[in-house]
Motif scaffolding. Sequence first.
Motif, PDB file in Angstrom:
ATOM      1  N   VAL A  14       0.762  -1.173  -0.145  1.00 17.72           N
ATOM      2  CA  VAL A  14      -0.230  -0.001  -0.114  1.00 17.72           C
ATOM      3  C   VAL A  14       0.787   1.157  -0.097  1.00 17.72           C
ATOM      4  CG1 VAL A  14      -1.697   1.234   1.470  1.00 17.72           C
ATOM      5  CG2 VAL A  14      -2.033  -1.031   1.010  1.00 17.72           C
ATOM      6  N   ALA A  15       1.878   1.091   0.883  1.00 18.07           N
ATOM      7  CA  ALA A  15       2.834   2.534   0.727  1.00 18.07           C
ATOM      8  C   ALA A  15       3.645   2.605  -0.363  1.00 18.07           C
ATOM      9  CB  ALA A  15       3.720   2.156   1.970  1.00 18.07           C
ATOM     10  N   ALA A  16       3.947   1.589  -1.083  1.00 15.10           N
ATOM     11  CA  ALA A  16       4.556   1.523  -2.340  1.00 15.10           C
ATOM     12  C   ALA A  16       3.569   2.314  -3.442  1.00 15.10           C
ATOM     13  CB  ALA A  16       5.185   0.136  -2.750  1.00 15.10           C
ATOM     14  N   ALA A  17       2.473   1.747  -3.418  1.00 15.73           N
ATOM     15  CA  ALA A  17       1.341   1.889  -4.313  1.00 15.73           C
ATOM     16  C   ALA A  17       1.163   3.676  -4.269  1.00 15.73           C
ATOM     17  CB  ALA A  17       0.124   1.288  -4.123  1.00 15.73           C
ATOM     18  N   VAL A  18       1.054   3.994  -3.025  1.00 16.21           N
ATOM     19  CA  VAL A  18       1.013   5.575  -2.676  1.00 16.21           C
ATOM     20  C   VAL A  18       2.270   6.372  -2.860  1.00 16.21           C
ATOM     21  CG1 VAL A  18       0.556   7.436  -1.142  1.00 16.21           C
ATOM     22  CG2 VAL A  18      -1.033   5.247  -0.938  1.00 16.21           C
ATOM     23  N   LEU A  19       3.411   5.855  -2.844  1.00 16.45           N
ATOM     24  CA  LEU A  19       4.800   6.702  -2.824  1.00 16.45           C
ATOM     25  C   LEU A  19       5.212   6.593  -4.354  1.00 16.45           C
ATOM     26  CD1 LEU A  19       6.474   6.228   0.281  1.00 16.45           C
ATOM     27  CD2 LEU A  19       5.429   8.105  -0.438  1.00 16.45           C
ATOM     28  N   VAL A  20       5.025   5.515  -5.065  1.00 13.68           N
ATOM     29  CA  VAL A  20       5.671   5.311  -6.422  1.00 13.68           C
ATOM     30  C   VAL A  20       5.300   6.337  -7.264  1.00 13.68           C
ATOM     31  CG1 VAL A  20       6.105   3.781  -8.281  1.00 13.68           C
ATOM     32  CG2 VAL A  20       6.703   3.011  -5.789  1.00 13.68           C
ATOM     33  N   PRO A  21       3.666   6.592  -7.474  1.00 19.67           N
ATOM     34  CA  PRO A  21       3.276   7.269  -8.367  1.00 19.67           C
ATOM     35  C   PRO A  21       3.412   8.794  -7.969  1.00 19.67           C
ATOM     36  CG  PRO A  21       1.484   5.911  -7.745  1.00 19.67           C
ATOM     37  CD  PRO A  21       2.717   5.331  -6.772  1.00 19.67           C
ATOM     38  N   GLN A  22       3.955   9.109  -6.634  1.00 19.37           N
ATOM     39  CA  GLN A  22       4.149  10.468  -6.186  1.00 19.37           C
ATOM     40  C   GLN A  22       5.584  10.761  -6.708  1.00 19.37           C
ATOM     41  OE1 GLN A  22       2.351  13.114  -4.975  1.00 19.37           O
ATOM     42  NE2 GLN A  22       0.654  12.154  -5.613  1.00 19.37           N
ATOM     43  N   ALA A  23       6.574   9.785  -6.595  1.00 23.37           N
ATOM     44  CA  ALA A  23       7.865  10.125  -6.749  1.00 23.37           C
ATOM     45  C   ALA A  23       8.513   9.724  -8.281  1.00 23.37           C
ATOM     46  CB  ALA A  23       8.632   8.846  -5.967  1.00 23.37           C
ATOM     47  N   VAL A  24       7.833   9.063  -8.886  1.00 26.41           N
ATOM     48  CA  VAL A  24       8.109   8.861 -10.256  1.00 26.41           C
ATOM     49  C   VAL A  24       7.467   9.944 -11.506  1.00 26.41           C
ATOM     50  CG1 VAL A  24       8.454   7.241 -12.363  1.00 26.41           C
ATOM     51  CG2 VAL A  24       8.914   6.550  -9.913  1.00 26.41           C
ATOM     52  N   VAL A  25       8.009  10.666 -12.133  1.00 23.11           N
ATOM     53  CA  VAL A  25       7.658  11.545 -13.183  1.00 23.11           C
ATOM     54  C   VAL A  25       7.809  10.783 -14.496  1.00 23.11           C
ATOM     55  CG1 VAL A  25       7.218  13.556 -14.138  1.00 23.11           C
ATOM     56  CG2 VAL A  25       7.560  13.307 -11.693  1.00 23.11           C
ATOM     57  N   VAL A  26       6.819  10.807 -15.538  1.00 22.22           N
ATOM     58  CA  VAL A  26       7.150  10.454 -16.919  1.00 22.22           C
ATOM     59  C   VAL A  26       6.905  11.855 -17.913  1.00 22.22           C
ATOM     60  CG1 VAL A  26       6.263   9.196 -18.862  1.00 22.22           C
ATOM     61  CG2 VAL A  26       6.012   8.196 -16.623  1.00 22.22           C
ATOM     62  N   ILE A  27       8.035  11.931 -18.460  1.00 23.08           N
ATOM     63  CA  ILE A  27       8.091  13.149 -19.480  1.00 23.08           C
ATOM     64  C   ILE A  27       8.181  12.541 -20.574  1.00 23.08           C
ATOM     65  CG2 ILE A  27       9.526  15.013 -20.056  1.00 23.08           C
ATOM     66  CD1 ILE A  27       8.454  15.222 -17.242  1.00 23.08           C
ATOM     67  N   ASP A  28       7.304  12.837 -21.445  1.00 24.55           N
ATOM     68  CA  ASP A  28       7.091  12.770 -22.950  1.00 24.55           C
ATOM     69  C   ASP A  28       7.911  13.328 -23.721  1.00 24.55           C
ATOM     70  OD1 ASP A  28       5.907  11.328 -25.257  1.00 24.55           O
ATOM     71  OD2 ASP A  28       4.310  13.272 -25.249  1.00 24.55           O
ATOM     72  N   GLU A  29       8.217  12.831 -24.905  1.00 26.68           N
ATOM     73  CA  GLU A  29       9.541  13.499 -25.786  1.00 26.68           C
ATOM     74  C   GLU A  29       8.848  14.780 -26.463  1.00 26.68           C
ATOM     75  OE1 GLU A  29       6.857  10.545 -28.252  1.00 26.68           O
ATOM     76  OE2 GLU A  29       8.411  10.239 -26.567  1.00 26.68           O
ATOM     77  N   THR A  30       7.753  14.957 -26.399  1.00 32.15           N
ATOM     78  CA  THR A  30       6.837  16.484 -26.685  1.00 32.15           C
ATOM     79  C   THR A  30       6.868  17.298 -25.605  1.00 32.15           C
ATOM     80  OG1 THR A  30       4.674  15.702 -26.314  1.00 32.15           O
ATOM     81  CG2 THR A  30       5.808  15.285 -28.545  1.00 32.15           C
ATOM     82  N   GLU A  31       7.818  17.105 -24.414  1.00 32.39           N
ATOM     83  CA  GLU A  31       7.341  17.915 -23.386  1.00 32.39           C
ATOM     84  C   GLU A  31       8.834  18.327 -22.661  1.00 32.39           C
ATOM     85  OE1 GLU A  31       3.575  16.174 -21.406  1.00 32.39           O
ATOM     86  OE2 GLU A  31       5.215  15.307 -20.899  1.00 32.39           O
ATOM     87  N   LEU A  32       8.590  19.352 -21.992  1.00 29.92           N
ATOM     88  CA  LEU A  32       9.857  19.838 -21.111  1.00 29.92           C
ATOM     89  C   LEU A  32       9.352  20.079 -19.647  1.00 29.92           C
ATOM     90  CD1 LEU A  32      11.341  22.749 -23.336  1.00 29.92           C
ATOM     91  CD2 LEU A  32      12.363  20.592 -22.787  1.00 29.92           C
ATOM     92  N   ALA A  33       9.968  20.108 -18.569  1.00 30.97           N
ATOM     93  CA  ALA A  33       9.211  19.994 -17.194  1.00 30.97           C
ATOM     94  C   ALA A  33      10.271  20.784 -16.460  1.00 30.97           C
ATOM     95  CB  ALA A  33       8.998  18.665 -16.838  1.00 30.97           C
ATOM     96  N   ILE A  34       9.626  21.487 -15.343  1.00 31.29           N
ATOM     97  CA  ILE A  34      10.284  22.268 -14.172  1.00 31.29           C
ATOM     98  C   ILE A  34       9.863  21.485 -13.005  1.00 31.29           C
ATOM     99  CG2 ILE A  34      10.310  24.387 -12.951  1.00 31.29           C
ATOM    100  CD1 ILE A  34      11.699  24.831 -15.457  1.00 31.29           C
ATOM    101  N   VAL A  35      10.902  21.303 -12.171  1.00 36.53           N
ATOM    102  CA  VAL A  35      10.638  20.368 -10.996  1.00 36.53           C
ATOM    103  C   VAL A  35      10.466  21.787  -9.726  1.00 36.53           C
ATOM    104  CG1 VAL A  35      11.338  19.116  -9.131  1.00 36.53           C
ATOM    105  CG2 VAL A  35      11.486  18.358 -11.380  1.00 36.53           C
ATOM    106  N   THR A  36       9.244  22.073  -9.289  1.00 32.79           N
ATOM    107  CA  THR A  36       9.455  23.077  -8.164  1.00 32.79           C
ATOM    108  C   THR A  36       9.135  22.528  -6.684  1.00 32.79           C
ATOM    109  OG1 THR A  36       6.971  23.368  -8.327  1.00 32.79           O
ATOM    110  CG2 THR A  36       8.485  24.909  -9.702  1.00 32.79           C
ATOM    111  N   ARG A  37       9.929  23.036  -5.835  1.00 28.27           N
ATOM    112  CA  ARG A  37       9.669  22.774  -4.494  1.00 28.27           C
ATOM    113  C   ARG A  37       9.062  23.918  -3.842  1.00 28.27           C
ATOM    114  NH1 ARG A  37      14.698  20.035  -2.518  1.00 28.27           N
ATOM    115  NH2 ARG A  37      13.704  18.100  -3.537  1.00 28.27           N
ATOM    116  N   PHE A  38       7.920  23.763  -3.272  1.00 28.64           N
ATOM    117  CA  PHE A  38       7.169  24.894  -2.671  1.00 28.64           C
ATOM    118  C   PHE A  38       7.211  26.325  -3.510  1.00 28.64           C
ATOM    119  CE2 PHE A  38       9.262  22.354   0.914  1.00 28.64           C
ATOM    120  CZ  PHE A  38       8.062  21.836   1.475  1.00 28.64           C
TER     121      PHE A  38
END
Length: 185
Positions: A14-38
């Motif tokens: 259950v913990a893995a099912a909750v944490l893994v989607p929150q920790a892993v991000v999939v970036i498509d080849e048509t996208e750029l991304a910014i990681v922001t903290r607060f």
Amino acid sequence: MIRSISIVLIVGLVAAAVLVPQAVVVIDETELAIVTRFGDPVRTIKNPGLSIKTPFIDQITKFEKRLLIFDAPADSLLTKHKKRLIIDVYARARLSEPLVFYQKVRNETQARSRVIDIVASELRREIAMDDQKEIIDTTREAIMNRVRDGVRPLIAELGIDTVSYTHLRAHETLRYLVCRRLLEK
């Protein structure tokens, strides 16, 4: 003993099912991304694939990597001799610096508004220097090249690069001139 192992295993799943989607991000080849903290930018992700972020603390903001189309609404502009010309213009550009883009405009909607304002202002300035006949007959391409070159450094400040194509479309006035020329012949 078996019961306690199965409870630990279920809690772990259950913990893995909750944490893994929150920790892993999939970036498509048509996208750029910014990681922001607060709300503060931490890093940029320019390459497609999986990326790791801190669960529940980091947020991902994705931007389009493909060409963006900035289409200004048709506008009535005055030429050098104070004649009205209805002109529609659009430009295509690519996001080059996602961090600068995020800091200056935050999203593509605000970027469209800013870029359209910049292109329309530069176009208005260029159209005011030419005659209506010159704009329609001969100098349209030269005007658009000057607009593109004038706009390029201004939108580079927004993290947008390479205005690949700027196009000028003259509306109703062109139809009027063509009809008038046909009637004169």
